[in-house]
Design an enzyme around this catalytic site. Sequence first.
Site, PDB file in Angstrom:
ATOM      1  N   MET A  98      23.371  26.529  53.211  1.00 26.06           N
ATOM      2  CA  MET A  98      22.196  25.904  52.589  1.00 26.06           C
ATOM      3  C   MET A  98      21.616  26.799  51.493  1.00 26.06           C
ATOM      4  O   MET A  98      20.521  27.306  51.623  1.00 26.06           O
ATOM      5  CB  MET A  98      21.135  25.611  53.657  1.00 26.06           C
ATOM      6  CG  MET A  98      21.622  24.655  54.729  1.00 26.06           C
ATOM      7  SD  MET A  98      20.558  24.616  56.184  1.00 26.06           S
ATOM      8  CE  MET A  98      21.043  26.141  56.998  1.00 26.06           C
TER       9      MET A  98
ATOM     10  N   GLN B  94      15.957  16.378  53.494  1.00 30.51           N
ATOM     11  CA  GLN B  94      14.775  17.089  53.011  1.00 30.51           C
ATOM     12  C   GLN B  94      13.958  16.203  52.069  1.00 30.51           C
ATOM     13  O   GLN B  94      12.738  16.061  52.226  1.00 30.51           O
ATOM     14  CB  GLN B  94      15.199  18.357  52.248  1.00 30.51           C
ATOM     15  CG  GLN B  94      15.715  19.489  53.101  1.00 30.51           C
ATOM     16  CD  GLN B  94      16.206  20.637  52.232  1.00 30.51           C
ATOM     17  OE1 GLN B  94      16.539  20.474  51.065  1.00 30.51           O
ATOM     18  NE2 GLN B  94      16.264  21.832  52.812  1.00 30.51           N
TER      19      GLN B  94
ATOM     20  N   THR C 223      18.319  30.521  55.000  1.00 30.25           N
ATOM     21  CA  THR C 223      17.573  29.698  54.058  1.00 30.25           C
ATOM     22  C   THR C 223      16.098  29.876  54.364  1.00 30.25           C
ATOM     23  O   THR C 223      15.722  30.100  55.516  1.00 30.25           O
ATOM     24  CB  THR C 223      17.955  28.214  54.203  1.00 30.25           C
ATOM     25  OG1 THR C 223      16.978  27.397  53.532  1.00 30.25           O
ATOM     26  CG2 THR C 223      18.001  27.770  55.647  1.00 30.25           C
ATOM     27  N   ASN C 224      15.264  29.794  53.343  1.00 27.94           N
ATOM     28  CA  ASN C 224      13.818  29.840  53.560  1.00 27.94           C
ATOM     29  C   ASN C 224      13.265  28.482  53.974  1.00 27.94           C
ATOM     30  O   ASN C 224      12.536  28.365  54.959  1.00 27.94           O
ATOM     31  CB  ASN C 224      13.104  30.318  52.295  1.00 27.94           C
ATOM     32  CG  ASN C 224      13.238  31.803  52.049  1.00 27.94           C
ATOM     33  OD1 ASN C 224      12.414  32.596  52.482  1.00 27.94           O
ATOM     34  ND2 ASN C 224      14.278  32.188  51.327  1.00 27.94           N
ATOM     35  N   THR C 225      13.625  27.449  53.218  1.00 26.38           N
ATOM     36  CA  THR C 225      13.019  26.135  53.411  1.00 26.38           C
ATOM     37  C   THR C 225      13.179  25.612  54.828  1.00 26.38           C
ATOM     38  O   THR C 225      12.234  25.077  55.420  1.00 26.38           O
ATOM     39  CB  THR C 225      13.619  25.122  52.415  1.00 26.38           C
ATOM     40  OG1 THR C 225      13.283  25.516  51.081  1.00 26.38           O
ATOM     41  CG2 THR C 225      13.087  23.722  52.670  1.00 26.38           C
TER      42      THR C 225
ATOM     43  N   CYS D 131      13.461  31.746  48.048  1.00 25.69           N
ATOM     44  CA  CYS D 131      14.615  30.871  48.201  1.00 25.69           C
ATOM     45  C   CYS D 131      15.816  31.788  48.130  1.00 25.69           C
ATOM     46  O   CYS D 131      15.867  32.663  47.252  1.00 25.69           O
ATOM     47  CB  CYS D 131      14.656  29.806  47.107  1.00 25.69           C
ATOM     48  SG  CYS D 131      16.185  28.850  47.094  1.00 25.69           S
ATOM     49  N   THR D 132      16.762  31.618  49.015  1.00 27.33           N
ATOM     50  CA  THR D 132      17.839  32.594  49.118  1.00 27.33           C
ATOM     51  C   THR D 132      18.785  32.587  47.929  1.00 27.33           C
ATOM     52  O   THR D 132      19.624  33.476  47.806  1.00 27.33           O
ATOM     53  CB  THR D 132      18.619  32.396  50.430  1.00 27.33           C
ATOM     54  OG1 THR D 132      19.061  31.028  50.545  1.00 27.33           O
ATOM     55  CG2 THR D 132      17.764  32.753  51.629  1.00 27.33           C
ATOM     56  N   GLU D 133      18.663  31.593  47.036  1.00 25.58           N
ATOM     57  CA  GLU D 133      19.486  31.578  45.817  1.00 25.58           C
ATOM     58  C   GLU D 133      18.821  32.241  44.613  1.00 25.58           C
ATOM     59  O   GLU D 133      19.497  32.525  43.619  1.00 25.58           O
ATOM     60  CB  GLU D 133      19.853  30.138  45.422  1.00 25.58           C
ATOM     61  CG  GLU D 133      20.931  29.489  46.253  1.00 25.58           C
ATOM     62  CD  GLU D 133      20.398  28.936  47.562  1.00 25.58           C
ATOM     63  OE1 GLU D 133      21.178  28.802  48.507  1.00 25.58           O
ATOM     64  OE2 GLU D 133      19.182  28.659  47.631  1.00 25.58           O
TER      65      GLU D 133
END
Length: 231
Positions: free
Chosen positions: A10, A52, A83-85, A196-198
């Site tokens: 994700m 989501q 993932t953060n979300t 956000c991990t990206e």
Amino acid sequence: MKTIGLIGGMSWESTQIYYRLINQKVREQLGGLHSAKLVLYSVDFAEIEALQHRGDWQATADILAQAGQALGSAGADFLVLCTNTMHKVAPAIEHEAGIPLLHIADATAGVLKRDGITCVGLLGTRFTMEQAFYVDRLRDHGIDVLVPDETQRERIHSVIYSELCQGVVNPESKADYQDIVSSLAERGAQGVILGCTEIGLLIQASDTDVQLYDTTEIHADQAVRHALASG
């Protein structure tokens, strides 16, 4: 060494960074040919993303709880949700899996408090920036949180899903993120969370004078510390 259970995919763009960082940090700690003991469950992000944006968080919780249960059955001692979300549904995942989950906001708050940060800016998906599950978790640690304005939040969110989650790094988007980071600092943020991990694919510490806190690296570091801790 405890076995880490990674719930990833994700997106897989950031999950591969988790895998690399965790193994590098284990080798740094133990030396030689040591690497991490871990199991990975990678979901199909297209399914999660659709849920989501429909607001069907229960369905996402069901999918990720199943992943957590599978990791527990595979021998994981604790979970890392990459993932953060999706920490929005972290309590349900932890409950159903029956093993501890290292919360990314708690790990980040620990580093912020160590650095004496009391007011921080937050970049992430609209869900992370606008909903209470993440911001309130940080505030529970005594940290004030500033989020970008409406137009900035939309730009950040769009870049994450249409570019970064697909491995696209656009110089124009980087410049926009740099401007947003600067605006948060002007409003009083002592640092900015890459929530956000990206986002670490797009902007790094060398791109701004503002202190950045990359949640992917922080979370990976916390996972290794927990895996190598006695008891």
